[in-house]
Design a protein around this motif. Structure first.
Motif, PDB file in Angstrom:
ATOM      1  N   ARG A  98      -1.686 -47.124   0.932  1.00  0.00           N
ATOM      2  CA  ARG A  98      -2.843 -46.684   0.210  1.00  0.00           C
ATOM      3  C   ARG A  98      -2.440 -46.977  -1.255  1.00  0.00           C
ATOM      4  N   LYS A  99      -1.251 -47.166  -1.917  1.00  0.00           N
ATOM      5  CA  LYS A  99      -1.263 -47.359  -3.134  1.00  0.00           C
ATOM      6  C   LYS A  99      -0.470 -48.693  -3.709  1.00  0.00           C
ATOM      7  N   LYS A 100      -0.810 -49.418  -4.651  1.00  0.00           N
ATOM      8  CA  LYS A 100      -0.355 -50.698  -4.966  1.00  0.00           C
ATOM      9  C   LYS A 100       0.951 -50.854  -5.476  1.00  0.00           C
ATOM     10  N   HIS A 101       1.368 -49.741  -6.141  1.00  0.00           N
ATOM     11  CA  HIS A 101       2.713 -49.484  -6.549  1.00  0.00           C
ATOM     12  C   HIS A 101       3.111 -48.141  -6.438  1.00  0.00           C
ATOM     13  N   VAL A 102       4.303 -47.949  -5.921  1.00  0.00           N
ATOM     14  CA  VAL A 102       5.048 -46.703  -5.655  1.00  0.00           C
ATOM     15  C   VAL A 102       6.021 -46.431  -6.669  1.00  0.00           C
ATOM     16  N   TYR A 103       5.835 -45.314  -7.558  1.00  0.00           N
ATOM     17  CA  TYR A 103       6.674 -44.997  -8.480  1.00  0.00           C
ATOM     18  C   TYR A 103       7.815 -44.384  -8.193  1.00  0.00           C
ATOM     19  N   ASP A 104       8.890 -44.067  -8.827  1.00  0.00           N
ATOM     20  CA  ASP A 104       9.838 -43.224  -8.562  1.00  0.00           C
ATOM     21  C   ASP A 104       9.234 -41.672  -8.578  1.00  0.00           C
ATOM     22  N   GLU A 105       8.459 -41.323  -9.161  1.00  0.00           N
ATOM     23  CA  GLU A 105       7.856 -40.081  -9.162  1.00  0.00           C
ATOM     24  C   GLU A 105       7.030 -39.674  -7.770  1.00  0.00           C
ATOM     25  N   ASP A 106       6.454 -40.734  -7.589  1.00  0.00           N
ATOM     26  CA  ASP A 106       5.731 -40.700  -6.016  1.00  0.00           C
ATOM     27  C   ASP A 106       6.728 -40.390  -5.053  1.00  0.00           C
ATOM     28  N   ILE A 107       7.802 -41.096  -5.050  1.00  0.00           N
ATOM     29  CA  ILE A 107       8.795 -40.876  -3.971  1.00  0.00           C
ATOM     30  C   ILE A 107       9.470 -39.378  -4.069  1.00  0.00           C
ATOM     31  N   GLU A 108       9.627 -38.996  -5.324  1.00  0.00           N
ATOM     32  CA  GLU A 108      10.108 -37.742  -5.429  1.00  0.00           C
ATOM     33  C   GLU A 108       9.177 -36.437  -5.005  1.00  0.00           C
ATOM     34  N   ALA A 109       7.745 -36.872  -5.294  1.00  0.00           N
ATOM     35  CA  ALA A 109       6.949 -35.815  -4.912  1.00  0.00           C
ATOM     36  C   ALA A 109       6.811 -35.605  -3.385  1.00  0.00           C
ATOM     37  N   LEU A 110       7.009 -37.115  -2.691  1.00  0.00           N
ATOM     38  CA  LEU A 110       6.804 -37.423  -1.163  1.00  0.00           C
ATOM     39  C   LEU A 110       8.126 -36.466  -0.522  1.00  0.00           C
ATOM     40  N   VAL A 111       9.330 -36.619  -0.983  1.00  0.00           N
ATOM     41  CA  VAL A 111      10.454 -35.822  -0.478  1.00  0.00           C
ATOM     42  C   VAL A 111      10.329 -34.431  -0.693  1.00  0.00           C
ATOM     43  N   ASP A 112      10.073 -34.040  -1.948  1.00  0.00           N
ATOM     44  CA  ASP A 112      10.343 -32.918  -2.466  1.00  0.00           C
ATOM     45  C   ASP A 112       9.411 -31.922  -1.598  1.00  0.00           C
ATOM     46  N   GLU A 113       7.956 -32.682  -1.234  1.00  0.00           N
ATOM     47  CA  GLU A 113       6.967 -31.774  -0.554  1.00  0.00           C
ATOM     48  C   GLU A 113       7.634 -31.507   0.976  1.00  0.00           C
ATOM     49  N   GLU A 114       8.165 -32.486   1.406  1.00  0.00           N
ATOM     50  CA  GLU A 114       8.670 -32.368   2.739  1.00  0.00           C
ATOM     51  C   GLU A 114       9.807 -31.313   2.782  1.00  0.00           C
ATOM     52  N   ILE A 115      10.512 -31.231   1.847  1.00  0.00           N
ATOM     53  CA  ILE A 115      11.761 -29.938   1.712  1.00  0.00           C
ATOM     54  C   ILE A 115      10.795 -28.995   1.537  1.00  0.00           C
ATOM     55  N   ALA A 116      10.028 -28.427   0.933  1.00  0.00           N
ATOM     56  CA  ALA A 116       9.292 -27.421   0.494  1.00  0.00           C
ATOM     57  C   ALA A 116       8.267 -26.811   1.769  1.00  0.00           C
ATOM     58  N   HIS A 117       7.852 -27.784   2.734  1.00  0.00           N
ATOM     59  CA  HIS A 117       6.864 -27.269   3.874  1.00  0.00           C
ATOM     60  C   HIS A 117       7.603 -27.553   5.156  1.00  0.00           C
ATOM     61  N   ALA A 118       8.920 -27.861   5.316  1.00  0.00           N
ATOM     62  CA  ALA A 118       9.268 -28.200   6.500  1.00  0.00           C
ATOM     63  C   ALA A 118       9.558 -27.404   7.641  1.00  0.00           C
ATOM     64  N   GLN A 119       9.562 -25.935   7.034  1.00  0.00           N
ATOM     65  CA  GLN A 119       9.626 -24.960   8.021  1.00  0.00           C
ATOM     66  C   GLN A 119       8.256 -24.350   8.239  1.00  0.00           C
ATOM     67  N   ASP A 120       6.953 -24.940   7.505  1.00  0.00           N
ATOM     68  CA  ASP A 120       5.656 -24.192   7.789  1.00  0.00           C
ATOM     69  C   ASP A 120       5.126 -24.163   9.243  1.00  0.00           C
ATOM     70  N   ARG A 121       4.793 -23.144   9.632  1.00  0.00           N
ATOM     71  CA  ARG A 121       4.162 -22.867  10.845  1.00  0.00           C
ATOM     72  C   ARG A 121       2.925 -23.499  11.346  1.00  0.00           C
ATOM     73  N   VAL A 122       2.153 -23.740  10.092  1.00  0.00           N
ATOM     74  CA  VAL A 122       0.965 -24.198  10.287  1.00  0.00           C
ATOM     75  C   VAL A 122       0.860 -25.394   9.334  1.00  0.00           C
ATOM     76  N   LYS A 123       0.286 -26.700   9.754  1.00  0.00           N
ATOM     77  CA  LYS A 123       0.325 -27.824   9.023  1.00  0.00           C
ATOM     78  C   LYS A 123      -1.016 -28.298   9.169  1.00  0.00           C
ATOM     79  N   LEU A 124      -1.385 -29.287   8.188  1.00  0.00           N
ATOM     80  CA  LEU A 124      -2.645 -30.020   8.067  1.00  0.00           C
ATOM     81  C   LEU A 124      -2.519 -31.384   9.001  1.00  0.00           C
ATOM     82  N   VAL A 125      -3.435 -31.323   9.832  1.00  0.00           N
ATOM     83  CA  VAL A 125      -3.361 -32.739  10.780  1.00  0.00           C
ATOM     84  C   VAL A 125      -4.528 -33.884  10.077  1.00  0.00           C
ATOM     85  N   SER A 126      -5.715 -33.101   9.969  1.00  0.00           N
ATOM     86  CA  SER A 126      -6.568 -34.211   9.285  1.00  0.00           C
ATOM     87  C   SER A 126      -7.698 -33.214   8.559  1.00  0.00           C
TER      88      SER A 126
END
Length: 462
Positions: A291-319
Motif C-alpha cells: 500500500r506504500k511506496k516506501h516503508v520507513y523505520d517509523e512505519d515498522i515500529e508502529a506496525l510492531v508496537d501496535e501488535e504488542i499493544a493489541h495482541a491480547q484484545d478479545r475484540v478485533k477489527l476484521v473489515s
C-alpha cells in the motif's frame, strides 16, 4: 503496613535474584490528621514495626515516609532515624504531590544527613512527581545533596502530571557532567526505543516537544537555527541524535524486501521477534508495503508496537467500508471478530468517524465518553500511516489506546476498539474465575452485548 500485605509482597519476590521489600507510611501533618488519623508516636511505632517485619523476611528493605516534602523536618528525621535503627537499608524521600522546589528539597536531604544517626550507612533515594514541572530538577537537587537512587519512569509517566523522566535525568548527567559529576549504567542509545515501546504498550502518546525523546527534540525549523546547524551542529544541539538512539530514517524497505532483510531491520530497531511473532509481523509488513511506496523505520515500529499493544484484545477489527463525502449522512459497514465470531453491522453518522464509532457501539453497547481523538502522521508523505489516539472514560475510569494504518478511518476504529478492550479488562479484574470462563464462551452479537453489560459498561455504577 499490614503484616499480611508484607507477606504477600515477599511471596511474589522471594525467588528474585536481588529481592527488595519496600514499605511506606505517610508522615506529613495533613496525612496524619486526615488520612491516617494517627499521632506522631503511632506513626513511628507503625513504621518501625513494618520495617522489622520486612527485615525478618528480606535483607534489603526500603522505607518511604510518604509526603516527606511536606513533613516537619524534625519529625521526618525522627521517623527516618527510627527505621534506620530497625534495619532499613534504603531511605526513599518522596515529593508525593510535586510540591517542593530544588533548593528546598536539597536542604531536606542535607538536614537528614546532619540529624539522622547512621544515615551514611544507608542508600538515600528520591521519588518526585511533576505537578509543578520540577520533578527532574528536584531529583537532580537530591542527587547533589547525597541521593544515589532516583525512582523515575520512561517518558515521565505516572500519577497525575507524572514522575521524574528517566531519559531527562540520564542525559542531564551526561551532557552537564561538569556540574553534575555523576553517572549511571543506562545505555542512552536505547532511550528513544524504550520511549516508543512504553508509548505503544500504554497507548499514551509522547508530546512532540518532549525533551530528549519527543519527535521535535532534534528538529530545527527556524531559519537562523538551520543556518547555525549547517555551520556547526553544536550551535543548536547540545547532544547528538544518535546518543539517544535517534537514527536517520531509511528507505531501503519496500514490497520486494525479503524476510531476512525484514528480520535484520527489526534487530536494528531493537526488536527481538522469532517464530510466529516474526512471521505475523512480516505478513503485516508485506501488506503495508503493498500500500506504500516506501516503508520507513517509523512505519515498522508502529506496525510492531501496535501488535504488542493489541495482541491480547478479545475484540478485533476484521473489515471496514465507509461511504463519505459532501452529501450526507455518511455511512459505515463494519465487521468485528468477537471471541472468534464475526459480526457485521451498518450505521450512519455525522461524518465518517462518527459512523464508524456508531457501528462499534451497535456491536459493543457502551456509555463510555470519548475524551480524546487525536490523529498524526507516522511519517511524511500523503501515503503516510495515520496514528490515532483515543481516550475513553466510563464510571470514573479512563483508558487510552492507539491504532495505526494508512487509512485514517481504519486506524480510528483500531484505536477505539483498543480502548474498549482495555475497559473490558478493567471491569473483569477481581471477578470469580467461573464468571470469567462463562464470558469467554460468548460467540454472538447478543452475547457480546451481554459481555459489555456484565463487565459494567452500561449498568455497573463502579
Amino acid at each position: 503496613m499490614l503484616r499480611d500485605d508484607i507477606n504477600k509482597a515477599w511471596s511474589a519476590l522471594k525467588d528474585a535474584e536481588k529481592p527488595r521489600l519496600h514499605v511506606f507510611l505517610a508522615t506529613s501533618a495533613i496525612h496524619r490528621q486526615y488520612k491516617l488519623n494517627m499521632a506522631k508516636e503511632e506513626i513511628i511505632r507503625t513504621a518501625v514495626e513494618g520495617v522489622k517485619i520486612a527485615r525478618d523476611l528480606c535483607e534489603d528493605i526500603e522505607f518511604s515516609p510518604e509526603d516527606a516534602s511536606r513533613t516537619e523536618p524534625e519529625f521526618l528525621a525522627e521517623v527516618v532515624a527510627a527505621v534506620v535503627a530497625a534495619g532499613a537499608t534504603t531511605i526513599n524521600v518522596p515529593d508525593t504531590v510535586g510540591y517542593t522546589v530544588p533548593e528546598e528539597f536539597f536542604e531536606v536531604f542535607q538536614y537528614l544527613k546532619r540529624h539522622v544517626p547512621g544515615i551514611d550507612n544507608v542508600v538515600l533515594s528520591v521519588h518526585c512527581h511533576d505537578d509543578l514541572g520540577m520533578a527532574v530538577a528536584n531529583s537532580l537537587a537530591a542527587v547533589r545533596a547525597g541521593a544515589r537512587q532516583i525512582e523515575c519512569t520512561i517518558n515521565g509517566i505516572g500519577e497525575r502530571a507524572g514522575n521524574t523522566a528517566l531519559e531527562e535525568v540520564v542525559m542531564a548527567m551526561r551532557v552537564r557532567n561538569d556540574v553534575l559529576p555523576y553517572w549511571t549504567n543506562v545505555d542512552s542509545t536505547m532511550l528513544t526505543r524504550a520511549s516508543k515501546l512504553v508509548s505503544a504498550a500504554t497507548s499514551f502518546p509522547v508530546q512532540f516537544n518532549k525533551a530528549i525523546v519527543g519527535r521535535n527534540a532534534f528538529a530545527h525549523e527556524s531559519g537562523i537555527h538551520q543556518d547555525g546547524m549547517l555551520k556547526h551542529t553544536q550551535t543548536y544541539e547540545i547532544m547528538t541524535p544518535d546518543s539517544v538512539g535517534v537514527k536517520q530514517t531509511s528507505l531501503v524497505m519496500g514490497k520486494h524486501s525479503g524476510r531476512h532483510a525484514f528480520s535484520h531491520k527489526l534487530e536494528e530497531l531493537g526488536y527481538a521477534l522469532a517464530g510466529n511473532q516474526l512471521e505475523d509481523a512480516f505478513v503485516r509488513f508485506k501488506a503495508l508495503a503493498d500500500r506504500k511506496k516506501h516503508v520507513y523505520d517509523e512505519d515498522i515500529e508502529a506496525l510492531v508496537d501496535e501488535e504488542i499493544a493489541h495482541a491480547q484484545d478479545r475484540v478485533k477489527l476484521v473489515s471496514l467500508t465507509v461511504i463519505a463525502g459532501t452529501m450526507g449522512p455518511q455511512s459505515a459497514t463494519l465487521t468485528l471478530d468477537i471471541e472468534g465470531k464475526h459480526e457485521t453491522v451498518q450505521s450512519t453518522g455525522n461524518g465518517p468517524v462518527d459512523a464508524t464509532f456508531n457501528c462499534i457501539k451497535r456491536l459493543m453497547p457502551n456509555e463510555a465518553l470519548l475524551e480524546l481523538y487525536q490523529v498524526h502522521a507516522v511519517t511524511q508523505g500523503t501515503d503516510a500511516q495515520a496514528e490515532v489516539s483515543v481516550r475513553l472514560s466510563e464510571n470514573g475510569k479512563s483508558v487510552t489506546a492507539k491504532g495505526a494504518d494508512p487509512d485514517t478511518l481504519v486506524a480510528s476504529a483500531k484505536a477505539y476498539l483498543g480502548a474498549l478492550n482495555k475497559l473490558i479488562v478493567k471491569r473483569q479484574r477481581g471477578k470469580p474465575e467461573a464468571m470469567l470462563a462463562s464470558e469467554r464462551r460468548i460467540h454472538s452479537t447478543e452475547a457480546a452485548q451481554g459481555l459489555l453489560r456484565t463487565t459494567g459498561f452500561a449498568e455497573d455504577s463502579g
